[in-house]
Write an enzyme that holds these catalytic residues in place. Structure first.
Site, PDB file in Angstrom:
ATOM      1  N   GLU A   1      27.341 -17.368   2.416  1.00 23.49           N
ATOM      2  CA  GLU A   1      27.148 -16.044   1.811  1.00 23.49           C
ATOM      3  C   GLU A   1      28.224 -15.248   1.802  1.00 23.49           C
ATOM      4  OE1 GLU A   1      25.179 -14.754  -0.114  1.00 23.49           O
ATOM      5  OE2 GLU A   1      25.202 -12.651   0.194  1.00 23.49           O
TER       6      GLU A   1
ATOM      7  N   HIS B   1      36.684 -33.790   7.838  1.00 24.82           N
ATOM      8  CA  HIS B   1      36.332 -34.671   6.732  1.00 24.82           C
ATOM      9  C   HIS B   1      36.943 -34.610   5.401  1.00 24.82           C
ATOM     10  CE1 HIS B   1      33.806 -36.809   9.650  1.00 24.82           C
ATOM     11  NE2 HIS B   1      33.383 -35.480  10.136  1.00 24.82           N
TER      12      HIS B   1
ATOM     13  N   GLU C   1      32.386 -13.053  -5.443  1.00 20.78           N
ATOM     14  CA  GLU C   1      31.893 -12.213  -6.502  1.00 20.78           C
ATOM     15  C   GLU C   1      32.534 -11.076  -6.763  1.00 20.78           C
ATOM     16  OE1 GLU C   1      27.228 -12.819  -6.092  1.00 20.78           O
ATOM     17  OE2 GLU C   1      28.143 -11.898  -4.556  1.00 20.78           O
TER      18      GLU C   1
ATOM     19  N   ASN D   1      -2.940   2.066   5.618  1.00 25.72           N
ATOM     20  CA  ASN D   1      -1.932   1.096   5.269  1.00 25.72           C
ATOM     21  C   ASN D   1      -1.605   0.275   6.577  1.00 25.72           C
ATOM     22  OD1 ASN D   1      -1.361   2.082   2.770  1.00 25.72           O
ATOM     23  ND2 ASN D   1       0.798   2.764   3.270  1.00 25.72           N
TER      24      ASN D   1
ATOM     25  N   ARG E   1       6.223  -0.828  -6.031  1.00 27.46           N
ATOM     26  CA  ARG E   1       5.975  -1.919  -4.749  1.00 27.46           C
ATOM     27  C   ARG E   1       4.995  -2.787  -5.279  1.00 27.46           C
ATOM     28  NH1 ARG E   1       6.738   2.178   0.213  1.00 27.46           N
ATOM     29  NH2 ARG E   1       8.657   2.930  -0.411  1.00 27.46           N
TER      30      ARG E   1
ATOM     31  N   LYS F   1      30.255 -13.713  -1.427  1.00 34.80           N
ATOM     32  CA  LYS F   1      30.644 -12.269  -1.451  1.00 34.80           C
ATOM     33  C   LYS F   1      31.943 -12.014  -1.882  1.00 34.80           C
ATOM     34  CE  LYS F   1      27.155 -11.221  -1.745  1.00 34.80           C
ATOM     35  NZ  LYS F   1      26.169 -11.137  -1.872  1.00 34.80           N
TER      36      LYS F   1
ATOM     37  N   CYS G   1       0.768  -1.199  -0.052  1.00 36.05           N
ATOM     38  CA  CYS G   1       0.078   0.163  -0.177  1.00 36.05           C
ATOM     39  C   CYS G   1       0.922   1.258   0.058  1.00 36.05           C
ATOM     40  CB  CYS G   1      -0.800   0.076   1.171  1.00 36.05           C
ATOM     41  SG  CYS G   1      -1.862  -1.230   1.369  1.00 36.05           S
TER      42      CYS G   1
END
Ligand code: HGA
Length: 616
Positions: A489, A512, A496, A100, A27, A493, A2
């Site tokens: 993650e 292991h 990348e 909203n 949105r 990063k 909204c």
């Protein structure tokens, strides 16, 4: 989601309201409407299902000029997307409201108001607000004073604005759990749910705080706090282009976006939390019914979003007691899957156009009940008008705003916040989450933006640590439990943007195999919150030190870890263990950023990569 726009001026403000709605359009929403006090001082409105352009066309065909008005884009939580449910809602011909959020006690209020003779013309929770206010005006004729009384009876979350034909000099507004900002003009003033909607008319803003009531007239704005005390809110001035398209004071978009995380996490929480629980309808009007039937969850995503989903699997099983599977979309889409009965299909994507994720959703939807089809689909997405959102039954938008840096940062943390909201909502609907823990986690979520700010304040410390990496070619990242995907993650990063080969392992797996790689040239990065796995993790770290490996440990200040030879400890603010994955993401983002800067790579547009992966 909204959006609200309002204006009080001496000129015709219809175009300002429509332009404001358009600016909130990215949105996503399902209908739009506008109400104005027309030249004769009467209240009138236009509402349309679909895009703002539909409303614009309606206004063109049948103009509605006026100097005081409110407008809304709706993303339905109560009642189907239809013209009769679109805002603004009226009480008689005097009073109009846009809202909203979610009024949780709308059923009780509706019964009460019906017994007082009010009839309802929509299925929304919002309509109770306007009739309640009308009723209150009978004993308190001043609109502003009546609003102060009426909001005391509302439970849930709201950002709302009201105009009245009887007091045509003002808009009155109230904020509790859903943001509102006042735009200050010369001889005219404005209101919106996001300053973006008003950048066309002003660059001066005043943000309402929780519990505030505001009266906005042409020449004057008055604000009262939650205790009814008249207050002044700070005026903020934005410079043109200070939004996404500008790096502002930052050297790169990525750093800017890392530092935006406290505010975008705050925005993602707004309007979705009641005092001690998550508002289930924030996921859509049918969410409560669907969630009640869910027995399993299948998450599908790619890249960073996949890591967010992996964290969510720990949360959903541990906190909501619901079996959860996760798979990368590029695999899932080409595999014959066996679907457990009553499985909710959850897709996660920043853009909502990720080709693999979209194909996986489409495949999932194509399964017939005989093939074991899915119960329903939910999209966790940052773009409201995306294909993923349009094609899913339920949506929870992350409100990270446009992300320009190719390496995702704020999109990830807001995805985690959205997935924590999903976990709490699931636990609530299924009755599997202890209410005390639920309240504790909701309170912790509210504190999260502050904690993220504290983690960001460690920027310079992390920059110093990054010097250990610039000459290295390989790195290991370790984590245990829900911190394992955070380590993944972190490794992604670093790969990348600095092009350093990085791999993540659950710390217990080290012996292991990957331990064979550890030597003085292989730094090992570890995230170590203070949880029941800490002692085990400490043993894993000893295994690294014994082989001459250099350790960089991001540890809870209470974890009792200290610097030593070859061990660099960065103390993190203490946080509830469940939310630790969100907090520990921050130093890993900063680390890869500073390593990339030292290496001189193209941080915002790393080689070979693109932002929204719309191809296979
Ligand atoms: N509950 C209201 C407003 C919904 C909303 O804020 N969506 O983001 C309705 O359903 O109309």
């Amino acid at each position: 989601m909204c959006g609200i726009v309002g204006a009080v001026a001496e000129r015709n403000i219809t175009a300002v309201l429509v332009e404001g709605l358009k600016r909130l359009e990215y949105r996503g929403y399902d209908s739009a409407g506008v109400a104005l006090l027309n030249e004769a001082g009467e209240l009138d409105r236009r509402r349309r299902v679909g895009k703002v352009s539909e409303l614009e066309a309606a206004l063109k065909a049948e103009p509605l000029p006026g100097r005081v008005g409110i407008a809304h884009t709706r993303w339905a939580t109560h009642g189907a997307p239809s013209e009769r449910n679109a805002h603004p809602h009226f009480s008689g011909h005097q009073l109009a409201v846009v809202h909203n959020g979610i009024i949780e006690n709308h059923d009780a209020l509706r019964d009460q108001l019906k017994s007082l003779g009010y009839s309802f013309s929509s299925d929304t929770d919002t309509e109770v607000i306007v009739h309640l206010l009308d009723h209150t005006l009978k004993s308190e004729p001043d609109l502003t004073a009546a609003l102060k009384v009426a909001v005391k009876q509302l439970h849930g979350a709201y950002g709302l604005a009201v105009i009245s034909a009887k007091q045509p000099d003002r808009i009155v507004a109230a904020r509790s759990g859903s943001p509102l900002v006042i735009g200050l003009g010369l001889g005219e003033n404005f209101l919106a749910s996001d300053q973006l909607a008003l950048r066309q008319v002003t660059d001066r803003f005043m943000y309402l705080e929780e519990g505030d009531i505001a009266q906005i007239c042409r020449d004057e704005v008055q604000i009262w706090d939650i205790d009814g005390k008249a207050v002044k809110r700070e005026q903020v001035q934005y410079h043109e282009g200070a939004e996404a398209a500008d790096k502002g004071e930052y050297r790169h978009f990525m750093l800017k976006e890392i530092h935006e995380q406290p505010s975008v996490v705050q925005r993602t929480l707004e309007g979705r939390l009641a005092d001690d629980h998550v508002l289930v309808q924030a996921f859509g009007p049918q969410a409560a019914d669907i969630f009640a039937k869910v027995k399993n969850i299948q998450i599908v995503a790619c890249g960073t979003s996949y890591h967010a989903g992996m964290v969510a699997r720990y949360w959903l099983e541990e906190l909501a007691g619901i079996p959860c599977q996760i798979e990368v979309a590029s695999e899932f889409r080409y595999r014959k899957v066996v679907v457990q009965p009553d499985t909710l299909f959850v897709s996660i994507s920043q853009s909502g156009e990720t080709a693999d994720t979209l194909a996986a959703l489409r495949n999932a939807k194509d399964l017939t009940p005989e093939q074991g089809g899915y119960l329903a689909s939910l999209a966790i997405c940052n773009v409201g008008i995306s294909s993923l959102v349009r094609e899913s039954d339920l949506t929870l938008l992350t409100l990270a705003g446009p992300e320009i840096g190719v390496a995702s940062t704020k999109a990830f943390t807001t995805q985690l916040v959205a997935l924590m909201l999903l976990t709490l909502a699931m636990g609530r609907v299924r009755g599997t989450l202890d209410p005390q823990l639920e309240a504790e986690l909701v309170a912790e979520l509210r504190r999260l933006p502050t904690r993220l700010g504290e983690a960001l304040a460690m920027d310079a410390v992390v920059e110093k640590v990054s010097e250990h990496f610039s000459e290295k070619h390989h790195t290991l990242f370790l984590g245990r439990g829900a911190q394992y995907p955070v380590a993944m993650e972190g490794a992604l990063k670093l790969k990348e943007i600095s092009y350093i080969h990085a791999e993540a392992y659950p710390a217990g797996e080290l012996k292991h195999g990957p331990l064979a790689l550890v030597d003085a040239d292989m730094p090992v990065v570890t995230v170590a919150p203070n949880n029941e796995l800490l002692e085990k993790l400490k043993s894993n770290l000893q295994e690294v030190r014994a082989r001459g490996g250099e350790l960089i440990v991001f540890a809870d200040e209470k974890a009792g870890m200290s610097n030593g030879e070859g061990t660099h400890v960065v103390n993190m603010p203490h946080i509830h263990d469940a939310l630790a994955p969100i907090l520990y993401t921050i130093p890993l983002q900063l680390l890869s950023y500073y390593v990339a800067v030292l290496k001189g790579t193209d941080v915002d547009q790393p080689r070979n990569l693109a932002k929204s992966v719309t191809v296979e």
